[in-house]
Design an enzyme around this catalytic site. Structure first.
Site, PDB file in Angstrom:
ATOM      1  N   PHE A 147       6.707 -15.690 -32.444  1.00 38.67           N
ATOM      2  CA  PHE A 147       5.452 -14.934 -32.390  1.00 38.67           C
ATOM      3  C   PHE A 147       5.579 -13.854 -31.331  1.00 38.67           C
ATOM      4  O   PHE A 147       5.917 -14.144 -30.193  1.00 38.67           O
ATOM      5  CB  PHE A 147       4.255 -15.841 -32.077  1.00 38.67           C
ATOM      6  CG  PHE A 147       2.959 -15.079 -32.119  1.00 38.67           C
ATOM      7  CD1 PHE A 147       2.342 -14.783 -33.332  1.00 38.67           C
ATOM      8  CD2 PHE A 147       2.373 -14.608 -30.951  1.00 38.67           C
ATOM      9  CE1 PHE A 147       1.169 -14.046 -33.377  1.00 38.67           C
ATOM     10  CE2 PHE A 147       1.194 -13.869 -30.989  1.00 38.67           C
ATOM     11  CZ  PHE A 147       0.593 -13.592 -32.203  1.00 38.67           C
ATOM     12  N   ASP A 238      10.842 -12.514 -24.849  1.00 37.92           N
ATOM     13  CA  ASP A 238       9.391 -12.470 -24.869  1.00 37.92           C
ATOM     14  C   ASP A 238       8.903 -13.646 -24.031  1.00 37.92           C
ATOM     15  O   ASP A 238       8.938 -14.797 -24.469  1.00 37.92           O
ATOM     16  CB  ASP A 238       8.887 -12.560 -26.315  1.00 37.92           C
ATOM     17  CG  ASP A 238       7.363 -12.546 -26.401  1.00 37.92           C
ATOM     18  OD1 ASP A 238       6.712 -12.810 -25.376  1.00 37.92           O
ATOM     19  OD2 ASP A 238       6.841 -12.293 -27.501  1.00 37.92           O
ATOM     20  N   LYS A 267       0.139 -13.041 -20.783  1.00 36.02           N
ATOM     21  CA  LYS A 267      -0.896 -14.093 -20.736  1.00 36.02           C
ATOM     22  C   LYS A 267      -1.268 -14.540 -19.315  1.00 36.02           C
ATOM     23  O   LYS A 267      -2.359 -14.281 -18.859  1.00 36.02           O
ATOM     24  CB  LYS A 267      -0.468 -15.293 -21.565  1.00 36.02           C
ATOM     25  CG  LYS A 267      -0.588 -15.035 -23.070  1.00 36.02           C
ATOM     26  CD  LYS A 267      -0.473 -16.317 -23.877  1.00 36.02           C
ATOM     27  CE  LYS A 267      -0.893 -16.128 -25.320  1.00 36.02           C
ATOM     28  NZ  LYS A 267       0.152 -15.572 -26.193  1.00 36.02           N
TER      29      LYS A 267
HETATM   30  C1  LIG Z   1       0.325 -14.467 -27.161  1.00 32.21           C
HETATM   31  C2  LIG Z   1       1.692 -13.966 -27.370  1.00 32.21           C
HETATM   32  C3  LIG Z   1       1.926 -12.618 -27.682  1.00 32.21           C
HETATM   33  C4  LIG Z   1       0.812 -11.632 -27.921  1.00 32.21           C
HETATM   34  O1  LIG Z   1       0.056 -11.413 -26.769  1.00 32.21           O
HETATM   35  P1  LIG Z   1      -1.331 -10.629 -26.888  1.00 32.21           P
HETATM   36  O2  LIG Z   1      -1.763 -10.483 -25.458  1.00 32.21           O
HETATM   37  O3  LIG Z   1      -2.251 -11.480 -27.694  1.00 32.21           O
HETATM   38  O4  LIG Z   1      -1.053  -9.327 -27.535  1.00 32.21           O
HETATM   39  C5  LIG Z   1       3.236 -12.194 -27.801  1.00 32.21           C
HETATM   40  N1  LIG Z   1       4.265 -13.046 -27.626  1.00 32.21           N
HETATM   41  C6  LIG Z   1       4.069 -14.346 -27.324  1.00 32.21           C
HETATM   42  C7  LIG Z   1       5.256 -15.233 -27.130  1.00 32.21           C
HETATM   43  C8  LIG Z   1       2.785 -14.851 -27.196  1.00 32.21           C
HETATM   44  O5  LIG Z   1       2.604 -16.149 -26.930  1.00 32.21           O
END
Ligand SMILES: *Cc1c(COP(=O)(O)O)cnc(C)c1O
Length: 416
Positions: A147, A238, A267
């Protein structure tokens, strides 16, 4: 138009207004949270919840943390936003703190995880076009069940078709490989190598969060790093969900013994104040003025919050707490998995990002567990249909872990 998804009358009128005026993009629980303190939340009916969600792995210091309140109050009195036309001392201080506490040399600030990943994707492409000069069509490999966000480029990067459906055409230049499978990476690099169409980057989560709390294999990541070193392909992590102390280390990659060339954070970085950041090593710092920008990115308010979060993690033994509480949580979850061998597959995670996987053939879904636990006063989040995720604030106490798992035990006794 919406169909009513409400199952209780609590705050129903407020929620009817909400549903009438807010776009229907979320499957919401019929609960309205009104206030919080530490790891506790209260809804508009006065019902108390123990928070093992933390705004989806975001409220690092829990709710109403005095140091965070003071930092943002002082900052908003002084100055909250001026734009990046001018120097912002809090942004410089935050970048310095991140660089001093990571493998990065440079930082770009934005407002969310998706935006941080967009910045990383643009940086890889510019690097491919300017440093790997032969690359006309750079490809970024990402993992299946990953994700990376909800913008067009990041849903394309996300290796889950359900997020892409009806939003085609997707962005070109992405290919997918199974997670934790090194031969799949080697094959993809060979297959894609056609003249000017070559792999320029591998973008991957050290632990897949949304995809079911799946930690990366040590050996896989070591070999990934070696492949990137040998070929010049950039390794992008990420860290939007796993960075900033969540795993018991400052960054997720520290669990794997490898350093990325580029990594992203969002986050937990400012404890719930919107912020995103993209970090890179000096050799891939190829952006120049005008290449990328964000109006809000790195404003004094968000940076003051993030600075306080990082200082608190550093000075208040938070990482040790995350490690100890994570052990405690996994020990108790494993006992539950042993108690219900027909229900649970396994428990996995690092620090305070953990999941319990429900067996594929068990007639139980993560959302059923989450709903029942919520009735009993424990907030949990699903990570896919069969994994229940535990991502409490990093300041959670030993008593609160036990209290939460006691509620989970009652929940399962009711459901089983
Ligand atoms: C939540 C998340 C995102 C997206 O972050 P947003 O602030 O909602 O755009 C991207 N990568 C990972 C691994 C995430 O957990």
């Amino acid at each position: 138009m919406t169909t009513a998804t409400l199952t209780s009358n609590h705050g129903a009128t407020q929620r009817e207004d909400f549903n009438q005026y807010v776009m229907n993009t979320y499957g919401r629980f019929p609960v309205t949270i009104e206030k919080g303190e530490g790891c506790k939340l209260w809804d508009t009916e006065g019902k108390e919840y123990l928070d093992f969600v933390a705004g989806i792995a975001t409220c690092t210091l829990g709710h109403g943390h005095p140091a965070l309140i003071e930092a943002v109050s002082e900052q908003i009195k002084k100055l909250h936003h001026v734009s990046n036309l001018y120097y912002i001392p809090e942004q410089g201080a935050l970048a310095k703190k991140i660089v001093e506490n990571s493998c990065a040399d440079k930082v770009f600030f934005c407002n969310s995880g998706a935006e941080a990943n967009e910045a990383a994707i643009k940086l890889v492409r510019k690097y491919a076009h300017t440093v790997l000069e032969f690359l006309e069509e750079p490809v970024i490999l990402t993992a299946k069940s990953s994700f990376h966000g909800r913008t067009l480029a990041t849903i394309t990067a996300t290796g889950q078709p359900k997020y892409q459906k009806h939003f085609e055409p997707l962005v070109p230049g992405f290919e997918y490989v199974p997670y934790n499978d090194i031969s799949a990476i080697e094959e993809a690099i060979t297959d894609i190598d056609e003249g000017d169409r070559r792999v320029a980057g591998i973008m991957i989560e050290p632990l897949q969060g949304e995809g079911g709390v799946r930690p990366g294999d040590l050996d896989y990541f070591l070999r990934l790093r070696k492949i990137c070193d040998d070929t010049g392909i950039l390794l992008i992590f990420d860290e939007v969900q796993v960075g900033v102390g969540r795993t018991g280390k400052m960054w997720g990659y520290e669990n794997l013994g490898v350093e990325p060339d580029i990594f992203t954070s969002a986050k937990g970085l400012a404890g719930g104040i919107p912020i995103g950041a993209m970090m890179c090593k000096a050799n891939c710092d190829v952006f120049e003025p005008g290449n990328h920008a964000s109006t809000f990115g790195g404003n004094p308010f968000a940076c003051a919050a993030a600075l306080k979060v990082l200082e608190t993690i550093e000075h208040e033994g938070i990482l040790q707490n995350v490690q100890a509480r994570g052990e405690q949580l996994r020990t108790r979850l494993r006992a539950i998995a042993t108690k219900y061998p027909n229900l649970f597959e396994e428990v996995r995670g690092w620090g305070l990002i953990n999941g319990i996987e429900i067996k594929a053939d068990a007639e139980l879904t993560s959302i059923e567990v989450v709903k029942k636990a919520m009735e009993k006063g424990l907030l949990l989040a699903p990570a896919g249909p069969k994994v229940v995720r535990f991502v409490p604030p990093l300041i959670i106490s030993s008593e609160e872990i036990d209290q939460g798992i006691d509620i989970l035990e009652q929940t399962l006794a009711d459901l089983a």
